[in-house]
Scaffold this active site. Structure first.
Site, PDB file in Angstrom:
ATOM      1  CG  HIS A 180      -2.011  -0.981   1.190  1.00  0.00           C
ATOM      2  ND1 HIS A 180      -1.812  -2.289   1.533  1.00  0.00           N
ATOM      3  CD2 HIS A 180      -3.312  -0.876   0.836  1.00  0.00           C
ATOM      4  CE1 HIS A 180      -2.950  -2.949   1.413  1.00  0.00           C
ATOM      5  NE2 HIS A 180      -3.881  -2.113   0.987  1.00  0.00           N
ATOM      6  CG  ASP A 249      -3.818  -5.895  -3.953  1.00  0.00           C
ATOM      7  OD1 ASP A 249      -4.894  -5.377  -3.596  1.00  0.00           O
ATOM      8  OD2 ASP A 249      -2.942  -6.267  -3.153  1.00  0.00           O
TER       9      ASP A 249
END
Length: 492
Positions: A180, A249
């Protein structure tokens, strides 16, 4: 009027969005063949089933996904904490039936609110204890154990009428960075990746997994691009026999956004072999997120795909192939007949998974809790208050950020908690990183000197190095896990 290429681009996009109601831009896109949406905690309310109905009304073939794993990662129970066992708890118990029934119960809950795809289970083998993003989201550090529980969970989910999304290929378990925020690099020998980290994905494929999610990680032996954008990595998945939908993702994560950009990532992912592009959680840019970040991210991906289709950078046949796979999945799910739901007792499963290190004294009458867990991340709500609330009950609790706290603040928290502990009460230190967080360990050592009757409740990976206090190993930051630990401390 929306042109044909825009509709084609829409058909492979899976955006997140702000709020608990469908924004106008999302309705318009759904009516123009958008593949569907992904729910996160910000979308969940008591009206979630109604929202799903509106989405399916706008596009009957829309796939609604939810980032729900149970345990430490919950969106369906974002306000109160998960009542489902987490992967690590199931791995510790090593009861295939419990994993299958947990998958079936998650499927029942997902279908109840109109969800088609569950973003789980996690197939990562957590071989690096420093891992900041997987940890107890994994069934464990042993490939064989992870494999059998991944397969059982996939079967439970899909027999329940939803698609499982097994993640994160080719394996996010041997990292110590969070994609992230950065781009992890896996420097393992390819043979170890094959023998350890790919094994659970083979099990998932054999179990008939409908979808598999990619990881934004670099395997230098397979090229310099992250897996999501790497045709060698995604080609390897097809070589393993996977014929379902490859889902990326979230492309708005820093590993992609801050390297090739969201639009560039969308084009490269499709060219590499991905079928459905998750534009995930629009809060990924953090404080830089705009009030309309959801729409901005969607348009950045869609427009980049359209431009690439028009100039020939991206082959139309490749995108049509991806669209057709996504549509085939939607058709399969619409025709699915779920297995009949069976009684489920998640609390019993979690209670059976608890571990205790050291000797617990007689049962306490009340608990005073110092919550010293790490701060929440985009992937995991690590510091969610419901864990400490469920553990403390009506007793004293205080949140202590041990990484930032001064010595005075730390001492004050200990003083307050000790003072609040009744004669037959007990001080509890709630932690999640005992082996890699020196500040958590220092707090435990200080508490042991000042309150030797204290106990540690660890909701992270089990401590491998001895602690000076008894430890209850919960292995999930969940409400049901905290309730099980509380019961263990209060029951004679």
């Amino acid at each position: 009027m929306t042109d044909e290429l825009t509709r084609l681009a829409n058909s492979v996009l899976w955006p997140g969005f702000f709020g608990t109601r469908m924004p106008a831009w999302l309705r318009d896109a759904l009516e123009q063949e958008l593949a569907g949406v992904v729910y996160f905690g910000q979308n969940v309310s008591s009206d979630l089933a109604l929202l799903s109905g509106e989405i399916h009304a706008a596009n009957p073939d829309a796939l609604i996904g939810i980032d729900e794993e149970g345990g430490s990662v919950t969106r369906l129970e974002v306000a109160t904490g998960s009542t489902l066992p987490g992967a690590a708890q199931l791995g510790i118990l090593d009861d295939i039936g419990a994993s299958a029934s947990t998958g079936a119960e998650l499927a029942r809950r997902a279908r109840e609110v109109g969800v088609d795809v569950v973003l789980g289970p996690v197939a990562d083998v957590n071989t690096d204890p420093r891992n900041p993003v997987i940890g107890v989201r994994s069934f464990g550090a042993d490939a064989a154990r992870v494999s059998r529980h991944v397969a059982a969970t996939v079967q439970g989910l899909q027999n329940g009428g939803v698609a499982a999304c097994v993640k994160h290929f080719p394996g996010h378990g041997d990292t110590h960075l969070d994609s992230h925020h950065a781009l992890p690099v896996i420097t393992l020998d390819p043979s170890e990746i094959e023998e350890v980290h790919l094994e659970p994905f083979r099990a998932a494929i054999a179990a008939g997994a409908d979808t598999i999610m990619t990881a934004h990680i670099v395997v230098p032996a397979w090229g310099e691009q992250p897996g999501t954008l790497n045709p060698v990595v995604l080609g390897r998945l097809r070589e393993m026999g996977f014929e379902g939908v490859i889902i990326t993702d979230a492309l708005d994560m820093a590993a992609v956004r801050e390297s090739v950009g969201l639009g560039g990532g969308a084009v490269q992912a499709l060219a590499a072999g991905a079928d459905l592009l998750c534009i995930g959680n629009p809060t990924n840019p953090g404080d830089a997120a705009a009030s309309d970040q959801d729409e901005r991210d969607f348009l950045a991906a869609r427009d980049a795909i359209v431009v690439a289709l028009r100039d020939g950078t991206l082959a139309r046949e490749r995108v049509e192939q991806a669209r057709d796979r996504v549509r085939a999945l939607a058709a399969k799910l619409r025709a699915a007949t779920p297995a009949q739901a069976q009684p489920f007792d998640g609390a019993s499963i979690v209670a059976r998974s608890l571990g205790v290190t050291g000797e617990l004294d007689a049962a306490a009458s009340a608990l005073s809790v110092i919550d010293a867990r790490r701060r929440s991340t985009l992937a995991v709500d690590s510091a969610a208050s419901y864990v400490a609330d469920a553990l403390a009950g009506d007793g004293f609790r205080v949140r202590l950020d041990v990484t930032r706290a001064t010595e005075t603040e730390r001492d004050a928290a200990l003083d307050a908690a000790i003072a609040a502990t009744a004669a037959e009460g007990r001080l509890v230190l709630l932690i999640d990183r005992p082996d890699v967080d020196a500040d958590q360990r220092a707090l435990i050592e200080l508490a042991a000197a000042r309150a030797p009757e204290a106990v540690v409740v660890n909701v992270g990976l089990a401590a491998q190095h001895p602690l000076p206090l008894p430890v209850i190993e919960v292995a999930a930051a969940s409400r049901v896990g905290a309730e099980a630990a509380r019961s263990r401390l209060l029951t004679p």
